[in-house]
Design an enzyme around this catalytic site. Sequence first.
Site, short mmCIF file in Angstrom:
data_model
loop_
_atom_site.label_atom_id
_atom_site.label_comp_id
_atom_site.label_asym_id
_atom_site.label_seq_id
_atom_site.Cartn_x
_atom_site.Cartn_y
_atom_site.Cartn_z
N THR A 15 0.86 -1.18 0.00
CA THR A 15 0.00 0.00 0.00
C THR A 15 0.90 1.24 0.00
O THR A 15 1.77 1.35 0.87
CB THR A 15 -0.90 0.02 1.24
N SER A 244 4.96 -1.01 11.21
CA SER A 244 4.01 -0.60 10.19
C SER A 244 4.21 0.87 9.88
O SER A 244 4.84 1.61 10.66
CB SER A 244 2.56 -0.85 10.63
N LYS A 245 3.64 1.30 8.76
CA LYS A 245 3.70 2.72 8.42
C LYS A 245 2.88 3.53 9.42
O LYS A 245 3.23 4.66 9.76
CB LYS A 245 3.19 2.92 7.00
N THR A 246 1.79 2.94 9.91
CA THR A 246 0.95 3.62 10.91
C THR A 246 1.75 3.91 12.17
O THR A 246 1.57 4.94 12.82
CB THR A 246 -0.27 2.77 11.25
#
Length: 309
Positions: A15, A244-246
Amino acid sequence: MTTSSTTYHGRFAPTPSGPLHAGSLVAALGSFLDARAHNGRWALRIDDTDQARSRREAIETILDQLQAHGLVFDGDVVFQSERTAQYETALAQLESAGRVYRCNCTRARLRDWAERHGQAMGAIGPIYPGFCRERPAEAQERHAWRFRVGEHRRVVTDRRLGELAQCLATEVGDPVLRRADGPIAYHLANVVDDDEMGITQVVRGEDLADLTPLHAELAEALGLQVPGYLHLPLVNGPDGRKLSKTNHAAPLDNRRAVENLREAAGVLGLDTAMTDRETAAGLLERWTTEWRDRAPAARQPASPHRPAG
Protein backbone atom coordinates in the site's frame (compact mmCIF):
# COMPACT_ATOMS: atom_id res chain seq x y z
CA MET A 1 5.84 -31.42 -5.28
CA THR A 2 6.46 -27.95 -6.72
CA THR A 3 4.66 -25.99 -9.34
CA SER A 4 6.30 -25.29 -12.68
CA SER A 5 7.15 -21.98 -14.30
CA THR A 6 3.88 -22.13 -16.23
CA THR A 7 1.72 -22.42 -13.13
CA TYR A 8 3.45 -20.48 -10.33
CA HIS A 9 2.69 -16.76 -10.22
CA GLY A 10 3.35 -14.74 -7.09
CA ARG A 11 3.13 -11.06 -6.24
CA PHE A 12 4.09 -8.33 -3.81
CA ALA A 13 1.31 -5.81 -3.16
CA PRO A 14 2.29 -2.86 -0.95
CA THR A 15 0.00 0.00 0.00
CA PRO A 16 1.64 3.30 -1.04
CA SER A 17 0.92 5.20 2.15
CA GLY A 18 4.65 5.43 2.79
CA PRO A 19 8.00 3.83 1.95
CA LEU A 20 8.88 0.20 2.62
CA HIS A 21 10.28 -0.63 6.05
CA ALA A 22 11.94 -3.69 7.60
CA GLY A 23 8.64 -5.56 7.92
CA SER A 24 7.72 -4.80 4.32
CA LEU A 25 11.08 -6.15 3.18
CA VAL A 26 10.45 -9.49 4.88
CA ALA A 27 7.20 -9.87 2.90
CA ALA A 28 8.83 -8.73 -0.33
CA LEU A 29 11.86 -11.00 0.10
CA GLY A 30 9.80 -14.04 1.09
CA SER A 31 7.42 -13.69 -1.83
CA PHE A 32 10.32 -13.04 -4.23
CA LEU A 33 12.27 -16.10 -3.07
CA ASP A 34 9.22 -18.34 -3.20
CA ALA A 35 8.54 -17.33 -6.80
CA ARG A 36 12.14 -17.72 -7.89
CA ALA A 37 12.56 -21.03 -6.04
CA HIS A 38 9.58 -22.39 -8.00
CA ASN A 39 10.84 -20.95 -11.32
CA GLY A 40 7.80 -18.71 -11.32
CA ARG A 41 6.87 -15.12 -12.02
CA TRP A 42 6.85 -12.37 -9.39
CA ALA A 43 4.57 -9.41 -10.03
CA LEU A 44 4.25 -6.02 -8.35
CA ARG A 45 0.82 -4.58 -7.60
CA ILE A 46 0.26 -1.22 -5.94
CA ASP A 47 -2.78 -1.49 -3.66
CA ASP A 48 -3.94 2.12 -3.98
CA THR A 49 -7.72 1.82 -3.94
CA ASP A 50 -7.86 4.25 -1.01
CA GLN A 51 -6.64 7.42 -2.67
CA ALA A 52 -6.86 9.34 0.60
CA ARG A 53 -4.00 7.22 1.99
CA SER A 54 -2.01 6.78 -1.21
CA ARG A 55 0.91 9.04 -2.07
CA ARG A 56 2.49 9.32 -5.50
CA GLU A 57 5.92 9.97 -4.00
CA ALA A 58 5.61 6.77 -1.97
CA ILE A 59 5.13 4.74 -5.16
CA GLU A 60 8.35 6.12 -6.62
CA THR A 61 10.16 5.43 -3.36
CA ILE A 62 8.91 1.83 -3.25
CA LEU A 63 10.10 1.21 -6.81
CA ASP A 64 13.52 2.64 -5.95
CA GLN A 65 13.73 0.53 -2.78
CA LEU A 66 12.92 -2.71 -4.59
CA GLN A 67 15.49 -1.96 -7.26
CA ALA A 68 18.18 -1.07 -4.72
CA HIS A 69 17.60 -4.38 -2.93
CA GLY A 70 17.76 -6.45 -6.11
CA LEU A 71 14.09 -7.47 -6.00
CA VAL A 72 13.26 -7.31 -9.70
CA PHE A 73 9.61 -7.92 -10.59
CA ASP A 74 8.23 -9.36 -13.82
CA GLY A 75 5.98 -7.42 -16.21
CA ASP A 76 4.36 -4.05 -15.68
CA VAL A 77 3.22 -2.63 -12.37
CA VAL A 78 -0.50 -3.13 -11.72
CA PHE A 79 -2.31 -0.21 -10.06
CA GLN A 80 -5.59 -0.93 -8.32
CA SER A 81 -6.67 2.67 -8.81
CA GLU A 82 -6.90 1.93 -12.53
CA ARG A 83 -9.16 -1.10 -12.10
CA THR A 84 -12.38 0.34 -10.67
CA ALA A 85 -14.46 -1.00 -13.58
CA GLN A 86 -13.40 -4.59 -12.81
CA TYR A 87 -14.37 -4.20 -9.16
CA GLU A 88 -17.76 -2.73 -10.07
CA THR A 89 -18.39 -5.69 -12.38
CA ALA A 90 -17.58 -8.12 -9.57
CA LEU A 91 -19.85 -6.20 -7.18
CA ALA A 92 -22.69 -6.38 -9.69
CA GLN A 93 -22.14 -10.12 -10.01
CA LEU A 94 -22.40 -10.52 -6.24
CA GLU A 95 -25.56 -8.41 -6.21
CA SER A 96 -27.15 -10.63 -8.84
CA ALA A 97 -26.28 -13.67 -6.75
CA GLY A 98 -27.78 -12.13 -3.60
CA ARG A 99 -24.43 -12.10 -1.80
CA VAL A 100 -24.27 -8.36 -1.08
CA TYR A 101 -26.78 -5.90 0.36
CA ARG A 102 -27.09 -2.15 0.79
CA CYS A 103 -26.23 -0.80 4.24
CA ASN A 104 -26.98 2.76 5.38
CA CYS A 105 -25.64 2.37 8.90
CA THR A 106 -23.60 5.37 9.99
CA ARG A 107 -20.59 5.29 12.27
CA ALA A 108 -22.68 7.13 14.84
CA ARG A 109 -25.35 4.41 14.81
CA LEU A 110 -22.79 1.65 15.17
CA ARG A 111 -20.97 3.57 17.91
CA ASP A 112 -24.24 4.09 19.78
CA TRP A 113 -25.02 0.36 19.49
CA ALA A 114 -21.60 -0.51 20.85
CA GLU A 115 -22.04 1.85 23.81
CA ARG A 116 -25.47 0.41 24.65
CA HIS A 117 -24.92 -3.29 24.01
CA GLY A 118 -21.18 -3.82 23.83
CA GLN A 119 -19.34 -4.32 20.58
CA ALA A 120 -18.61 -7.88 19.55
CA MET A 121 -15.05 -8.04 18.26
CA GLY A 122 -14.13 -10.54 15.58
CA ALA A 123 -11.00 -11.80 13.86
CA ILE A 124 -10.61 -8.66 11.75
CA GLY A 125 -12.36 -6.04 13.87
CA PRO A 126 -15.85 -5.16 15.15
CA ILE A 127 -18.57 -7.55 13.96
CA TYR A 128 -21.42 -5.78 12.19
CA PRO A 129 -24.66 -6.21 14.19
CA GLY A 130 -26.63 -7.01 11.04
CA PHE A 131 -29.15 -4.15 11.03
CA CYS A 132 -29.45 -4.05 7.23
CA ARG A 133 -28.94 -7.76 6.53
CA GLU A 134 -32.63 -8.61 6.26
CA ARG A 135 -33.91 -5.07 5.64
CA PRO A 136 -31.43 -3.46 3.23
CA ALA A 137 -31.33 0.28 2.64
CA GLU A 138 -33.21 1.68 -0.33
CA ALA A 139 -31.25 2.25 -3.53
CA GLN A 140 -31.79 6.00 -3.38
CA GLU A 141 -30.30 6.23 0.11
CA ARG A 142 -26.62 6.81 0.71
CA HIS A 143 -25.30 3.32 1.32
CA ALA A 144 -22.34 1.00 1.47
CA TRP A 145 -22.37 -2.55 0.10
CA ARG A 146 -21.80 -5.42 2.54
CA PHE A 147 -20.90 -9.02 1.71
CA ARG A 148 -23.23 -11.66 3.14
CA VAL A 149 -20.94 -14.31 4.63
CA GLY A 150 -21.95 -17.93 5.07
CA GLU A 151 -22.82 -19.75 8.27
CA HIS A 152 -20.38 -22.61 7.72
CA ARG A 153 -16.84 -23.06 9.01
CA ARG A 154 -14.36 -21.97 6.37
CA VAL A 155 -10.96 -23.68 6.34
CA VAL A 156 -7.93 -22.68 4.28
CA THR A 157 -4.57 -24.43 4.59
CA ASP A 158 -1.51 -22.24 4.99
CA ARG A 159 1.89 -23.69 4.11
CA ARG A 160 3.46 -22.45 7.35
CA LEU A 161 0.59 -21.97 9.82
CA GLY A 162 -1.50 -25.01 8.90
CA GLU A 163 -5.28 -24.72 8.98
CA LEU A 164 -6.81 -21.25 9.11
CA ALA A 165 -10.38 -21.89 10.22
CA GLN A 166 -13.21 -19.46 10.93
CA CYS A 167 -16.97 -19.45 11.20
CA LEU A 168 -17.30 -16.22 9.27
CA ALA A 169 -20.79 -15.40 10.53
CA THR A 170 -19.75 -15.39 14.18
CA GLU A 171 -16.04 -14.54 13.95
CA VAL A 172 -15.94 -11.95 11.17
CA GLY A 173 -19.41 -10.75 10.20
CA ASP A 174 -20.49 -9.08 6.96
CA PRO A 175 -17.66 -6.81 5.75
CA VAL A 176 -18.07 -3.68 3.64
CA LEU A 177 -17.00 -4.21 0.02
CA ARG A 178 -17.66 -0.66 -1.12
CA ARG A 179 -17.88 2.28 1.22
CA ALA A 180 -20.72 4.78 1.07
CA ASP A 181 -18.30 7.45 -0.14
CA GLY A 182 -17.19 5.28 -3.06
CA PRO A 183 -13.86 3.47 -2.49
CA ILE A 184 -13.75 -0.30 -3.02
CA ALA A 185 -12.61 -2.25 0.03
CA TYR A 186 -9.34 -4.16 0.10
CA HIS A 187 -11.13 -7.51 0.31
CA LEU A 188 -12.89 -7.26 -3.05
CA ALA A 189 -10.02 -5.61 -4.94
CA ASN A 190 -7.52 -8.14 -3.60
CA VAL A 191 -9.58 -11.18 -4.61
CA VAL A 192 -10.48 -9.86 -8.06
CA ASP A 193 -6.91 -8.80 -8.84
CA ASP A 194 -5.27 -12.00 -7.63
CA ASP A 195 -7.51 -14.01 -9.94
CA GLU A 196 -7.13 -11.75 -12.97
CA MET A 197 -3.35 -11.60 -12.51
CA GLY A 198 -3.25 -15.40 -12.37
CA ILE A 199 -1.76 -15.44 -8.87
CA THR A 200 -1.36 -19.02 -7.71
CA GLN A 201 0.51 -18.38 -4.45
CA VAL A 202 -0.01 -15.48 -2.05
CA VAL A 203 3.02 -14.99 0.20
CA ARG A 204 2.49 -12.17 2.70
CA GLY A 205 2.79 -11.20 6.36
CA GLU A 206 1.15 -13.18 9.13
CA ASP A 207 -0.91 -10.14 10.14
CA LEU A 208 -3.12 -10.82 7.11
CA ALA A 209 -3.76 -14.48 7.95
CA ASP A 210 -7.10 -13.70 9.62
CA LEU A 211 -8.37 -12.27 6.31
CA THR A 212 -7.71 -15.47 4.40
CA PRO A 213 -10.90 -17.48 5.10
CA LEU A 214 -12.97 -14.41 4.18
CA HIS A 215 -11.05 -13.96 0.93
CA ALA A 216 -11.55 -17.63 0.08
CA GLU A 217 -15.29 -17.23 0.71
CA LEU A 218 -15.42 -14.16 -1.49
CA ALA A 219 -13.48 -15.86 -4.28
CA GLU A 220 -15.87 -18.80 -4.22
CA ALA A 221 -18.87 -16.47 -4.37
CA LEU A 222 -17.38 -14.97 -7.54
CA GLY A 223 -16.51 -18.37 -9.01
CA LEU A 224 -12.79 -17.59 -8.88
CA GLN A 225 -9.77 -19.72 -8.14
CA VAL A 226 -8.44 -19.56 -4.59
CA PRO A 227 -4.64 -19.33 -4.52
CA GLY A 228 -2.36 -21.15 -2.13
CA TYR A 229 -1.16 -19.21 0.92
CA LEU A 230 2.05 -18.80 2.88
CA HIS A 231 2.04 -16.27 5.73
CA LEU A 232 5.46 -15.08 6.90
CA PRO A 233 6.70 -14.08 10.38
CA LEU A 234 6.27 -10.46 11.39
CA VAL A 235 8.87 -7.93 12.48
CA ASN A 236 8.13 -6.17 15.76
CA GLY A 237 9.51 -2.87 16.95
CA PRO A 238 11.09 -2.15 20.36
CA ASP A 239 7.61 -1.61 21.82
CA GLY A 240 6.56 -5.12 20.78
CA ARG A 241 4.11 -3.90 18.16
CA LYS A 242 4.25 -4.95 14.53
CA LEU A 243 6.33 -2.60 12.42
CA SER A 244 4.01 -0.60 10.19
CA LYS A 245 3.70 2.72 8.42
CA THR A 246 0.95 3.62 10.91
CA ASN A 247 3.45 3.14 13.74
CA HIS A 248 5.97 5.31 11.87
CA ALA A 249 8.42 2.50 11.14
CA ALA A 250 11.72 3.79 9.76
CA PRO A 251 11.96 3.54 5.97
CA LEU A 252 14.54 1.25 4.40
CA ASP A 253 17.87 2.93 3.75
CA ASN A 254 18.92 1.94 0.23
CA ARG A 255 22.57 2.50 1.19
CA ARG A 256 22.26 -0.47 3.55
CA ALA A 257 20.65 -2.84 1.06
CA VAL A 258 22.85 -5.84 1.88
CA GLU A 259 22.42 -5.36 5.63
CA ASN A 260 18.66 -4.88 5.22
CA LEU A 261 18.40 -8.08 3.18
CA ARG A 262 20.40 -10.05 5.74
CA GLU A 263 18.14 -8.86 8.56
CA ALA A 264 15.03 -9.83 6.57
CA ALA A 265 16.56 -13.20 5.68
CA GLY A 266 17.24 -13.81 9.37
CA VAL A 267 13.55 -13.32 10.16
CA LEU A 268 12.79 -15.92 7.47
CA GLY A 269 15.24 -18.39 9.02
CA LEU A 270 17.77 -18.26 6.19
CA ASP A 271 21.55 -18.48 6.48
CA THR A 272 22.81 -14.90 6.78
CA ALA A 273 26.54 -15.66 6.82
CA MET A 274 28.36 -14.02 3.93
CA THR A 275 31.79 -13.33 2.51
CA ASP A 276 33.28 -9.85 2.45
CA ARG A 277 32.63 -9.47 -1.27
CA GLU A 278 29.19 -11.05 -1.51
CA THR A 279 26.64 -8.80 -3.20
CA ALA A 280 22.88 -8.48 -2.85
CA ALA A 281 22.49 -10.40 -6.13
CA GLY A 282 24.71 -13.19 -4.85
CA LEU A 283 22.80 -13.43 -1.58
CA LEU A 284 19.46 -13.59 -3.39
CA GLU A 285 20.74 -16.39 -5.62
CA ARG A 286 22.02 -18.36 -2.64
CA TRP A 287 18.83 -17.83 -0.64
CA THR A 288 16.73 -18.92 -3.62
CA THR A 289 18.51 -22.28 -3.55
CA GLU A 290 18.16 -22.53 0.22
CA TRP A 291 14.46 -21.64 0.02
CA ARG A 292 13.93 -24.31 -2.63
CA ASP A 293 15.49 -26.90 -0.34
CA ARG A 294 13.86 -25.81 2.94
CA ALA A 295 10.55 -24.01 2.38
CA PRO A 296 7.20 -25.84 2.31
CA ALA A 297 6.38 -26.72 -1.29
CA ALA A 298 3.82 -24.67 -3.15
CA ARG A 299 0.95 -26.78 -4.38
CA GLN A 300 -1.73 -26.24 -6.96
CA PRO A 301 -4.50 -24.03 -5.56
CA ALA A 302 -8.06 -25.25 -5.30
CA SER A 303 -10.54 -24.13 -7.94
CA PRO A 304 -12.99 -23.22 -6.63
CA HIS A 305 -12.50 -23.51 -2.86
CA ARG A 306 -15.21 -25.38 -0.99
CA PRO A 307 -16.17 -24.96 2.65
CA ALA A 308 -15.14 -27.62 5.12
CA GLY A 309 -17.80 -29.99 6.21
